[in-house]
Design a protein around this motif. Structure first.
Motif, PDB file in Angstrom:
ATOM      1  N   ASP A 191      48.497  47.556  41.656  1.00  0.00           N
ATOM      2  CA  ASP A 191      49.282  47.305  42.862  1.00  0.00           C
ATOM      3  C   ASP A 191      48.529  47.690  44.125  1.00  0.00           C
ATOM      4  OD1 ASP A 191      51.616  46.205  41.711  1.00  0.00           O
ATOM      5  OD2 ASP A 191      52.308  48.200  41.122  1.00  0.00           O
ATOM      6  N   GLN A 192      47.263  48.057  43.983  1.00  0.00           N
ATOM      7  CA  GLN A 192      46.375  48.307  45.108  1.00  0.00           C
ATOM      8  C   GLN A 192      45.076  47.534  44.865  1.00  0.00           C
ATOM      9  OE1 GLN A 192      46.102  52.671  44.953  1.00  0.00           O
ATOM     10  NE2 GLN A 192      47.431  52.806  46.768  1.00  0.00           N
ATOM     11  N   PRO A 193      44.331  47.223  45.923  1.00  0.00           N
ATOM     12  CA  PRO A 193      43.009  46.632  45.704  1.00  0.00           C
ATOM     13  C   PRO A 193      42.124  47.596  44.917  1.00  0.00           C
ATOM     14  CG  PRO A 193      43.669  46.458  48.011  1.00  0.00           C
ATOM     15  CD  PRO A 193      44.638  47.387  47.350  1.00  0.00           C
ATOM     16  N   THR A 194      41.205  47.049  44.143  1.00  0.00           N
ATOM     17  CA  THR A 194      40.290  47.876  43.367  1.00  0.00           C
ATOM     18  C   THR A 194      38.895  47.263  43.375  1.00  0.00           C
ATOM     19  OG1 THR A 194      40.943  46.726  41.331  1.00  0.00           O
ATOM     20  CG2 THR A 194      42.031  48.815  41.793  1.00  0.00           C
ATOM     21  N   PRO A 195      37.852  48.107  43.334  1.00  0.00           N
ATOM     22  CA  PRO A 195      36.487  47.597  43.225  1.00  0.00           C
ATOM     23  C   PRO A 195      36.267  46.932  41.869  1.00  0.00           C
ATOM     24  CG  PRO A 195      36.503  49.892  43.955  1.00  0.00           C
ATOM     25  CD  PRO A 195      37.888  49.574  43.471  1.00  0.00           C
ATOM     26  N   ILE A 196      35.449  45.875  41.875  1.00  0.00           N
ATOM     27  CA  ILE A 196      35.150  45.130  40.654  1.00  0.00           C
ATOM     28  C   ILE A 196      33.649  45.190  40.390  1.00  0.00           C
ATOM     29  CG2 ILE A 196      35.199  42.850  39.568  1.00  0.00           C
ATOM     30  CD1 ILE A 196      37.944  44.254  39.873  1.00  0.00           C
ATOM     31  N   ARG A 197      33.300  45.383  39.123  1.00  0.00           N
ATOM     32  CA  ARG A 197      31.897  45.478  38.711  1.00  0.00           C
ATOM     33  C   ARG A 197      31.382  44.087  38.337  1.00  0.00           C
ATOM     34  NH1 ARG A 197      32.621  48.211  34.350  1.00  0.00           N
ATOM     35  NH2 ARG A 197      32.431  50.293  35.236  1.00  0.00           N
ATOM     36  N   LEU A 198      30.314  43.638  39.003  1.00  0.00           N
ATOM     37  CA  LEU A 198      29.693  42.350  38.724  1.00  0.00           C
ATOM     38  C   LEU A 198      28.213  42.533  38.412  1.00  0.00           C
ATOM     39  CD1 LEU A 198      31.255  40.165  41.564  1.00  0.00           C
ATOM     40  CD2 LEU A 198      32.038  40.387  39.205  1.00  0.00           C
ATOM     41  N   ARG A 199      27.621  41.531  37.789  1.00  0.00           N
ATOM     42  CA  ARG A 199      26.236  41.674  37.367  1.00  0.00           C
ATOM     43  C   ARG A 199      25.253  41.660  38.537  1.00  0.00           C
ATOM     44  NH1 ARG A 199      25.775  35.842  34.207  1.00  0.00           N
ATOM     45  NH2 ARG A 199      25.924  34.490  36.044  1.00  0.00           N
ATOM     46  N   ASN A 200      25.632  41.047  39.680  1.00  0.00           N
ATOM     47  CA  ASN A 200      24.714  41.044  40.815  1.00  0.00           C
ATOM     48  C   ASN A 200      24.933  42.221  41.759  1.00  0.00           C
ATOM     49  OD1 ASN A 200      27.062  40.311  42.174  1.00  0.00           O
ATOM     50  ND2 ASN A 200      26.140  38.578  43.256  1.00  0.00           N
ATOM     51  N   GLY A 201      25.892  43.078  41.442  1.00  0.00           N
ATOM     52  CA  GLY A 201      26.124  44.281  42.233  1.00  0.00           C
ATOM     53  C   GLY A 201      26.779  44.043  43.577  1.00  0.00           C
ATOM     54  N   LYS A 202      27.265  42.839  43.829  1.00  0.00           N
ATOM     55  CA  LYS A 202      27.889  42.541  45.120  1.00  0.00           C
ATOM     56  C   LYS A 202      29.164  43.358  45.301  1.00  0.00           C
ATOM     57  CE  LYS A 202      29.563  38.775  48.047  1.00  0.00           C
ATOM     58  NZ  LYS A 202      29.518  37.325  48.302  1.00  0.00           N
ATOM     59  N   ARG A 203      29.413  43.757  46.552  1.00  0.00           N
ATOM     60  CA  ARG A 203      30.668  44.431  46.883  1.00  0.00           C
ATOM     61  C   ARG A 203      31.802  43.416  46.733  1.00  0.00           C
ATOM     62  NH1 ARG A 203      30.273  48.957  50.225  1.00  0.00           N
ATOM     63  NH2 ARG A 203      31.907  48.200  51.614  1.00  0.00           N
ATOM     64  N   PHE A 204      32.671  43.672  45.777  1.00  0.00           N
ATOM     65  CA  PHE A 204      33.642  42.673  45.354  1.00  0.00           C
ATOM     66  C   PHE A 204      34.935  43.391  44.994  1.00  0.00           C
ATOM     67  CE2 PHE A 204      35.469  39.438  42.551  1.00  0.00           C
ATOM     68  CZ  PHE A 204      35.073  38.245  43.142  1.00  0.00           C
ATOM     69  N   VAL A 205      36.063  42.799  45.357  1.00  0.00           N
ATOM     70  CA  VAL A 205      37.338  43.509  45.217  1.00  0.00           C
ATOM     71  C   VAL A 205      38.388  42.601  44.580  1.00  0.00           C
ATOM     72  CG1 VAL A 205      38.103  42.882  47.554  1.00  0.00           C
ATOM     73  CG2 VAL A 205      39.033  44.923  46.474  1.00  0.00           C
ATOM     74  N   SER A 206      39.258  43.203  43.802  1.00  0.00           N
ATOM     75  CA  SER A 206      40.440  42.522  43.286  1.00  0.00           C
ATOM     76  C   SER A 206      41.603  42.792  44.235  1.00  0.00           C
ATOM     77  CB  SER A 206      40.787  43.050  41.892  1.00  0.00           C
ATOM     78  OG  SER A 206      42.038  42.538  41.468  1.00  0.00           O
ATOM     79  N   VAL A 207      42.247  41.727  44.697  1.00  0.00           N
ATOM     80  CA  VAL A 207      43.429  41.839  45.545  1.00  0.00           C
ATOM     81  C   VAL A 207      44.655  41.508  44.695  1.00  0.00           C
ATOM     82  CG1 VAL A 207      44.638  40.896  47.555  1.00  0.00           C
ATOM     83  CG2 VAL A 207      42.171  41.278  47.657  1.00  0.00           C
ATOM     84  N   PRO A 208      45.655  42.395  44.652  1.00  0.00           N
ATOM     85  CA  PRO A 208      46.817  42.141  43.803  1.00  0.00           C
ATOM     86  C   PRO A 208      47.500  40.806  44.099  1.00  0.00           C
ATOM     87  CG  PRO A 208      46.814  44.415  44.519  1.00  0.00           C
ATOM     88  CD  PRO A 208      45.704  43.733  45.267  1.00  0.00           C
ATOM     89  N   TYR A 209      47.700  40.063  43.023  1.00  0.00           N
ATOM     90  CA  TYR A 209      48.370  38.751  43.029  1.00  0.00           C
ATOM     91  C   TYR A 209      49.304  38.814  41.826  1.00  0.00           C
ATOM     92  CZ  TYR A 209      48.667  33.606  42.317  1.00  0.00           C
ATOM     93  OH  TYR A 209      49.082  32.312  42.133  1.00  0.00           O
ATOM     94  N   SER A 210      50.601  38.787  42.084  1.00  0.00           N
ATOM     95  CA  SER A 210      51.563  39.152  41.042  1.00  0.00           C
ATOM     96  C   SER A 210      52.037  37.959  40.228  1.00  0.00           C
ATOM     97  CB  SER A 210      52.771  39.834  41.679  1.00  0.00           C
ATOM     98  OG  SER A 210      53.777  40.050  40.714  1.00  0.00           O
ATOM     99  N   LEU A 211      51.805  38.005  38.918  1.00  0.00           N
ATOM    100  CA  LEU A 211      52.396  36.998  38.045  1.00  0.00           C
ATOM    101  C   LEU A 211      53.900  37.184  37.929  1.00  0.00           C
ATOM    102  CD1 LEU A 211      49.872  36.587  35.093  1.00  0.00           C
ATOM    103  CD2 LEU A 211      50.142  35.183  37.129  1.00  0.00           C
TER     104      LEU A 211
END
Length: 328
Positions: A191-211
């Motif tokens: 229910d909060q944004p969270t950092p996401i781990r990717l192979r290229n190391g880019k700063r990337f975030v998950s934004v909550p989108y509710s099913l």
């Protein structure tokens, strides 16, 4: 065998670094209208049928056409009434099929993010090259028709490969640098944004989108009545607003213009919008703005806290148990 998707670490809600949204808001509120294009007779995919009935699937096709002919304008007027700028989860073929819809949204400064090209063509069975090409096409189409550098992604019909997020971040970076390809709606874990781990190391975030708050899930899957759906939206808001007093939360309402905009359903949606936007300390915003604010103010703090808690729990920076813990 993988025990989890590998994009994020276990990070309990309790005792996280606090989030405060702009102007001290408790909750970031955004609406994601899925504006989609469904083909009447799409290419067959061996992993999933586009329609439950034999082609041509006129009933399914025509109600979705209703959404683009009638429902979109109805929903757009309602969102405008309550000061909500939509974050459009866009089937980018719509740019060619219905450019007038794109123009209306752009005039209102709505955000556009990629939902693939057609909602009847799935990621399932694609090679890495095919998926990258599809993502590239969708990002370039959004930029060509709106001037926006696409920041977010939701896989078409929620079809998702193990490399979808990597591909999206990488293609966005290749096209537009860090201005594009930096958030996902395809993970439903928080229910909060969270950092996401990717192979290229880019700063990337998950934004909550509710099913759970998604109108199609409510109406088609869970068979909820409109009055009940409206109350669910209010109840969801009340809980997140309460918790947001301690640390900022996110509420998303994903909509479809052939669902929530039907005449008998619209009143419940309007009452929920009136209720939510009538509260103080609510940041009415877009998916991109949430991701940008989080990346600027909380992303690094969050990663540091996650790493610290992983060490305390005996995990290394890949999420694997350390040798000492593994033999405990």
């Amino acid at each position: 065998m993988k025990s989890d998707p590998g994009f994020y670490d276990y990070w309990p809600y309790h005792q996280r670094p606090q989030i405060q949204w702009p102007n001290g808001a408790k909750l970031a509120f955004w609406v994601a209208p899925n504006i989609e294009f469904y083909e009447l007779q799409p290419p067959a995919n061996p992993y999933r049928k586009a329609w439950p009935q034999p082609a041509p699937a006129v009933p399914g096709y025509s109600i979705r056409d209703y959404g683009n002919r009638v429902g979109h304008v109805r929903q757009m007027a309602l969102l405008e009434k309550y000061g909500v700028r939509g974050s459009v989860s866009l089937s980018t073929a719509l740019c060619e099929h219905h450019p007038e819809i794109i123009a209306m949204c752009a005039e209102r400064n709505w955000e556009f993010f990629s939902h693939g090209i057609y909602n009847t063509r799935y990621t399932y069975g694609m090679s890495d090259e095919q998926e990258r090409d599809m993502i590239r096409d969708s990002i370039e189409t959004i930029h060509r028709h709106t001037g926006q550098k696409c920041a977010g992604y939701l896989a078409p019909a929620l079809s998702h490969s193990e490399r979808t997020l990597d591909h999206f971040a990488e293609v966005g970076s290749e096209l537009f640098g860090d201005e594009a390809g930096f958030y996902t709606c395809d993970l439903f874990h928080d229910d909060q944004p969270t950092p996401i781990r990717l192979r290229n190391g880019k700063r990337f975030v998950s934004v909550p989108y509710s099913l759970e708050m998604n109108d199609t899930i409510a109406y088609v899957v869970n068979k909820v009545e409109p009055r009940r759906y409206g109350q669910m939206l209010k109840d969801n808001f009340d809980r997140l607003y309460l918790e947001g007093a301690e640390s900022g939360t996110v509420m998303c309402i994903p909509t479809h213009n052939y669902q929530v905009s039907c005449p008998h359903r619209l009143r419940a949606f309007e009452e929920a919008l009136e209720y939510i936007t009538g509260h103080p300390d609510v940041w009415v915003t877009t998916g991109r703005e949430i991701a940008e604010y989080y990346l600027q103010h909380y992303f690094d703090v969050a990663r540091t806290d996650i790493a610290s808690k992983q060490v305390q729990a005996g995990f290394d920076n890949t999420g694997a148990k350390t040798e000492a813990q593994g033999h405990a």
